[in-house]
Design an enzyme around this catalytic site. Structure first.
Site: not given
Length: 900
Positions: A482, A752
């Site tokens: 990502e 996260e």
């Protein structure tokens, strides 16, 4: 009579006079020290006054700019206290030329400083016609699968004395350049990542010291990088183009006044070498047996190399580099060598970081060493890479053999704490491995420390989350497939980021890419936009208004605010087009991403916040920020028009999402936080809304339930409405979900997810579980600006008028912060001991401060051991909200008063 006494007295008096005189230092051009390669035709100058006295202000300045010792501009004496972003107003600056500038100032004692030491800046190529170079691509037929890194070289002669030499370089892909075997510059992953088709940066280097008389060699290695490599989690390949190419131009200035230009053209040659494979996500393979020894040096035999091909790629999208490039920083040695239960050899570097590992190894030709990277180990202690998804994140080195060899990658990086080593010949020695952290070369600006070691570790984790994700763009994660510039994360974290590091250039560059990638005003989910047309998710797309305004507050940068104004307005109008009766109740929204959702939700109180309620709040906020920007920029017509729109948006919110008594249709923490922070509720109903928020927190046993959009504002709202004790309770909560839960679980960066590692030691879903993801680190903003209280007033943004308003609590014995501002370092801190409170505040020259002492009156308050009332430099403004409000100028102040 001793005749020496008068002389000694005069010497002492002179010494005191000199000491009292202001000095000027820390000169910067466009926020950078001695920048090489500016294409801003009216650069701005900043400087600092250095004077330890109290209440020192600048009253006037004079700037002089020279070129080859000839005057270019002299401002004359300008009566002004401006020492930041002062615009050059001289003759037109010329491409490639080097300029010198100095400044002197007058302070409020009437004294003039001496001229500062000179600073320099060098212009870039200001016109497209200045580019004489041609784009070149490899002349051989590329391996379409592995795509080894191309090598390109050229030799040229220097026969005269060189006074200055400058290189301008960019690429489709990434490049590393060398002259006579010496690396050009210290930046990595150049030319950086921008919206390439619209904006491609080139770098400017002073290479004078790298040239020699006689034959010189230019050698450049290319990598696929973001341009044509794998990027994004949908398997995109060649997103910006399928080619890999180089554009290079050298300008050599000789002592006899002549110039020579060496360029990339058809005379160059190409080949492949030791880098046989290189991708950002998957890593790099280097086969030292294929190294072309000496290819970057003059005299190398390149008869078997292939002439390059020339290409007519666009040059109209070229621009000079504005932001700091990615460079190497901290170096870590392994703290442990582990033998896992699965029999793996794993190095623990003690810190989750972003960069790569450099190894030394000795073995036979063909021996292969593979390094694999991971952030965490499993509960059993084994190597864990599932959360990397499709990213292989491994580097493989094939030895040439015979001597000790050193390996490191060139066009890839990894996010890791642990490294699994496979195939290492001989005995593995920790001293042969070192992990090197890479991030954009932003200046560290903020410090924060307390008496609580867990909070100090949280601050450490916040800073390292920022370091690991600020690689030319603000990425969401540095390890998996990502590493994209997610807009929601960036806006949530910006104010915290601006305290930790000087991020003004970093975000100015990124905001220009944001504007370039807007689609009819709509803002994509990631910038640069490699995910397609998805756009305008509330709280993500609002980055277009939030960061420009917060940059203005943090840095006082009106030019960037003006430059982004059209982007801000276009975004607001793109939302307006999709509203119904002033309600933003259409489109896709991520909502309060990764909020806490209790597993045992049997009473329907799950923290799911209506996404359109969130959208309406952010719509109002963006309109308010647009009004603010219009007001600062003098656009009164827009300010008036959007004020009317804002009134309608808030009325629509009340009608759609609030009962007459003030209850919201979503009873979540995030719903109340956003409604309160963005002033969506009528004034008489805000107090009860804050009470509902606190009751909700208590119902979760004093835990937060907020996600990416609610968390940044949670503690701010609690403090604003008189619940600072609850803010401290949340900050110090150690069980899931909380900021300290990951700290207690051994985290060295921000996670996260609140429960990236669950209490039982198992992991959250591998499909989305990064252990280096800065968004929840936004609590740092509350710690700096509210807990310690170090902030800037709206009437003196950029810390021209400093605000110090601490909120003491949480059983902390002390807390302090410092921040390097444009004017100098400002500090604030408090300590509680023996029933007394001490506060120390440092205010740099050419600023003033409003300080809030947590007492109701001046009785019992001392400054540097003297009664406050006796200090003439301090003006008492009276009580306000439980504080004694005072005003000071520059200087260091030490206050003492009885504790509550």
């Amino acid at each position: 009579m001793n005749k020496k006494k008068p002389l000694a007295f005069i010497a002492v008096l002179f010494s005191l006079t000199v000491t009292a005189q202001s000095k000027v230092g820390n000169l910067r051009t466009e926020n950078r020290v001695d920048p090489v390669g500016l294409d801003i035709i009216q650069p701005r100058f900043s400087w600092q006054l250095e004077n330890g006295k109290r209440n020192v202000m600048q009253t006037a300045y004079e700037i002089r700019v020279t070129h080859d010792k000839a005057g270019v501009w002299n401002s004359g004496k300008v009566s002004s206290d401006s020492s930041v972003h002062v615009t050059y107003k001289g003759a037109a600056l010329k491409s490639g030329e080097k300029y010198q500038w100095q400044v002197r100032v007058w302070d409020n004692s009437g004294k003039a400083s001496s001229w500062s030491s000179p600073a320099i800046f060098q212009m870039a190529l200001l016109q497209p016609s200045d580019w004489k170079a041609t784009w070149i691509t490899p002349g051989y037929e590329e391996d379409a699968t592995l795509r080894p890194s191309p090598l390109m070289r050229k030799e040229f002669s220097i026969t005269k004395k060189v006074v200055r030499a400058t290189a301008y370089i960019t690429a489709h892909g990434m490049y590393e350049a060398a002259i006579n075997g010496s690396r050009v510059g210290d930046a990595h992953f150049t030319p950086g990542w921008t919206s390439y088709k619209k904006r491609l940066q080139y770098q400017t280097y002073d290479i004078t010291s790298l040239l020699k008389q006689g034959t010189n060699a230019l050698g450049v290695t290319l990598g696929s990088g973001w341009y044509r490599g794998h990027i994004g989690f949908s398997g995109q390949l060649g997103f910006y183009g399928k080619d890999i190419a180089l554009l290079l131009q050298l300008r050599v200035d000789y002592a006899d006044g002549t110039q020579e230009t060496i360029v990339s053209d058809s005379s160059w040659k190409s080949a492949t070498g030791a880098i046989t494979y290189s991708e950002i996500y998957n890593g790099e393979t280097i086969d030292a047996r294929k190294d072309r020894t000496g290819w970057m040096l003059a005299g190398y035999r390149d008869e078997d190399w292939t002439p390059v091909k020339t290409a007519s790629f666009d040059k109209g999208n070229l621009l000079a580099t504005y932001n700091e490039m990615i460079t190497a920083h901290e170096v870590f040695k392994p703290v442990k060598v582990l033998k896992t239960p699965a029999g793996e050899t794993v190095l623990d570097f003690g810190q989750n970081l972003v960069g790569w590992v450099r190894i030394k190894v000795r073995g036979s030709a063909g021996d292969s060493v593979t390094l694999k990277h991971a952030e965490v180990l499993t509960k059993a202690g084994n190597f864990y890479t599932e959360n990397l998804r499709a990213a292989k994140a491994q580097n493989t080195y094939v030895l040439k053999g015979g001597t000790e060899e050193t390996f490191y990658p060139h066009f890839t990086w990894q996010g890791f704490r642990y490294v699994k080593v496979e195939g290492y010949p001989g005995t593995l020695t920790p001293d042969n491995f070192e992990a090197i952290a890479f991030y954009s070369d932003m200046e560290p600006t903020g410090t924060f420390t307390t008496s609580n070691p867990l909070i100090n570790q949280l601050q450490h984790n916040i800073q390292w989350g920022q370091k690991g994700n600020f690689l030319d763009v603000p990425t969401d994660c540095p390890q998996r497939d990502e590493r994209l510039g997610w807009t929601g994360d960036a806006q949530a974290f910006f104010r915290t980021a601006a305290f930790n590091m000087g991020v003004n250039n970093f975000f100015t560059k990124w905001l220009k890419d944001l504007e370039a990638d807007q689609i009819d005003g709509r803002v994509p989910f990631v910038i640069p936009n490699i995910l397609g047309n998805g756009a305008n998710s509330a709280g993500w797309a609002d980055v277009a208004t939030i960061i420009p305004w917060q940059m203005y507050l943090a840095y006082g940068d009106t030019r960037t605010l003006a430059a982004q104004y059209s982007s801000m307005k276009n975004y607001v109008e793109s939302v307006r087009k999709t509203t119904n009766n002033d309600l933003w109740n259409t489109g896709f929204h991520f909502g309060d991403w990764l909020f806490y959702h209790p597993q045992d939700d049997n009473d329907g109180r799950a923290a799911v916040t209506d996404k359109y309620l969130i959208a309406q709040c952010f719509y109002a906020h963006s309109v308010q920020l647009l009004i603010n920007a219009a007001t600062v920029l003098g656009n009164t017509e827009d300010a008036t028009a959007y004020a009317g729109l804002l009134k309608n948006i808030k009325a629509a919110f009340v009608k759609e999402y609030m009962t007459p008594s003030g209850r919201l249709v979503s009873g979540t923490q995030t719903a109340y936080v956003l409604a309160l922070h963005f002033d969506m509720l009528p004034e008489p109903l805000r107090k009860q809304a804050a009470e509902r928020l606190v009751e909700n927190i208590k119902s979760y046993n004093n835990h937060l339930t907020t996600g990416f959009l609610g968390t940044p504002y949670l503690c701010h709202v609690l403090t604003r409405f008189g619940y600072t004790d609850m803010a401290y309770t949340l900050l110090l909560q150690e069980t899931y979900p909380s900021w300290l839960y990951p700290v207690k679980m051994g985290a060295t960066t921000i996670w996260e997810r609140w429960d990236g590692i669950k209490p039982d030691g198992s992991f959250q879903a591998a499909s989305m579980n990064s252990y280096n993801h800065y968004a929840y680190g936004a609590i740092g903003d509350w710690m700096y600006r509210t807990m310690v209280g170090l902030d800037t007033e709206d009437d003196g943004v950029g810390y021209k008028h400093i605000k110090v308003k601490p909120h003491i609590g949480g059983d902390f014995k002390n807390a302090s912060a410092s921040l390097k501002t444009y004017y100098g370092t400002t500090k604030a801190g408090w300590e509680v001991a023996d029933g007394k409170i001490m506060m120390e505040v440092e205010i740099p020259a050419n600023t003033r401060a409003t300080i809030y002492l947590p007492v109701t009156d001046a009785g019992g308050v001392t400054e540097s051991g003297k009664p406050l009332s006796s200090i003439k430099e301090i003006k008492q403004l009276g009580p306000e909200d439980g504080y004694l409000k005072i005003e000071t100028g520059s200087g260091t102040y030490r206050f003492g008063f009885p504790g509550k």
